[in-house]
Structures are given as structure tokens and as C-alpha cells.
Design a protein around this motif. Sequence first.
Motif, mmCIF file in Angstrom:
data_model
loop_
_atom_site.group_PDB
_atom_site.id
_atom_site.type_symbol
_atom_site.label_atom_id
_atom_site.label_comp_id
_atom_site.label_asym_id
_atom_site.label_seq_id
_atom_site.Cartn_x
_atom_site.Cartn_y
_atom_site.Cartn_z
ATOM 1 N N LYS A 92 2.629 1.775 -3.390
ATOM 2 C CA LYS A 92 1.714 2.282 -4.410
ATOM 3 C C LYS A 92 1.434 3.773 -4.186
ATOM 4 O O LYS A 92 1.463 4.577 -5.115
ATOM 5 C CB LYS A 92 0.400 1.495 -4.403
ATOM 6 N N TYR A 97 -4.371 -7.529 -2.911
ATOM 7 C CA TYR A 97 -4.049 -6.298 -3.659
ATOM 8 C C TYR A 97 -5.191 -5.293 -3.605
ATOM 9 O O TYR A 97 -4.956 -4.078 -3.583
ATOM 10 C CB TYR A 97 -3.684 -6.625 -5.114
ATOM 11 N N ALA A 146 -3.896 2.368 -0.059
ATOM 12 C CA ALA A 146 -3.091 3.354 -0.798
ATOM 13 C C ALA A 146 -3.931 4.588 -1.122
ATOM 14 O O ALA A 146 -3.449 5.727 -1.015
ATOM 15 C CB ALA A 146 -2.541 2.718 -2.078
ATOM 16 N N ASP A 192 -4.680 -1.608 -2.376
ATOM 17 C CA ASP A 192 -5.064 -0.461 -3.209
ATOM 18 C C ASP A 192 -5.985 0.486 -2.453
ATOM 19 O O ASP A 192 -5.874 1.713 -2.579
ATOM 20 C CB ASP A 192 -5.768 -0.938 -4.481
ATOM 21 N N GLU A 193 -6.898 -0.097 -1.670
ATOM 22 C CA GLU A 193 -7.826 0.755 -0.910
ATOM 23 C C GLU A 193 -7.054 1.565 0.141
ATOM 24 O O GLU A 193 -7.304 2.757 0.340
ATOM 25 C CB GLU A 193 -8.890 -0.124 -0.239
ATOM 26 N N ALA A 200 0.840 -1.202 0.000
ATOM 27 C CA ALA A 200 0.000 0.000 0.000
ATOM 28 C C ALA A 200 0.876 1.253 0.000
ATOM 29 O O ALA A 200 0.624 2.205 -0.752
ATOM 30 C CB ALA A 200 -0.923 -0.008 1.218
#
Length: 132
Positions: free
Chosen positions: A29, A114, A121, A118-119, A26
Motif C-alpha cells: 500500500k 487491513y 502504511a 493501513d496504519e 502495508a
Amino acid sequence: MQMSNKVKVVPCSGIGKVFGLVAREAVLKAVLELCPEKSETVCLAYLVTGDEEVKEMMSGSVCITVDGCPKMCASKNVSLSGGIVVDEVKVLDTVKDYKGKKFGSATELSDDGYLVADEIAAKIEQRIHEIL
Ligand code: SF4
């Protein structure tokens, strides 16, 4: 050492734990893809050496920490190194919205792993914009 006014985003090391890997993914990214002009990361292991260069770099710097479990290693050690923790991101806060999912292993995330990274990040990115 040059003072940087970028927000420092520091994940826990979390080696051997899937949520530690989520934290690192995270942060990478957020820092490398979403907010490279406004943020940077620092190696937690380097911070805990406590040497003079670390103190100079971290003193008064604005930091977001991302921790993989309630031990909060990143938050504690960033504070000890002189950084100002303005936000403590907890992987578990996001994971609880993914009940019953498998996130992968300590070495490789699954697709759901992932998604969580992503959330997180995206949350980090939002906080960086709010801070600066
Ligand atoms: S916060 Fe938890 S997962 Fe992260 S380095 Fe510390 S003990 Fe490991």
C-alpha cells in the motif's frame, strides 16, 4: 544496474504468518498507492541470494524494513545485503494497540488486519517523506 534514489521498503517474507501478511500488505500500500514516486520495494528472497547484482543495487541504498516478528528477517537481511536500514518498522508495535482483535489468517486479512496494515502504511509514508 541503474542506482535508484527511491527509498527501498522491504517487508519480511512471513509466509504462513498473519503478521507477515500484514507487513507485505502495508508495504504494498505504501509503495504502490501512497508513495509511488519516492519509494519502491524489493523481494527479500532475492536479496538473500547475495549475488553481485543485488550487492550493486543495495549498496548504500536507504531502506525501511517491515518485520512481522522479533526475528527481524527483513532488517537483518537488508543490512547483510549492503542496504542502510534507516527505520525498522515492527508490525507488533502497531498490533498491540488492537488488543483482542482478530487479524485474519496467513492467507487473508480480516477488516481489522487491513486496518493495522493501513496504519503501518501511513507510518511508512510519513517516514519516507521525512527521509527525502
Ligand atoms: S520476521 Fe518473523 S514473520 Fe517475518 S519472515 Fe522472519 S520469522 Fe517470518
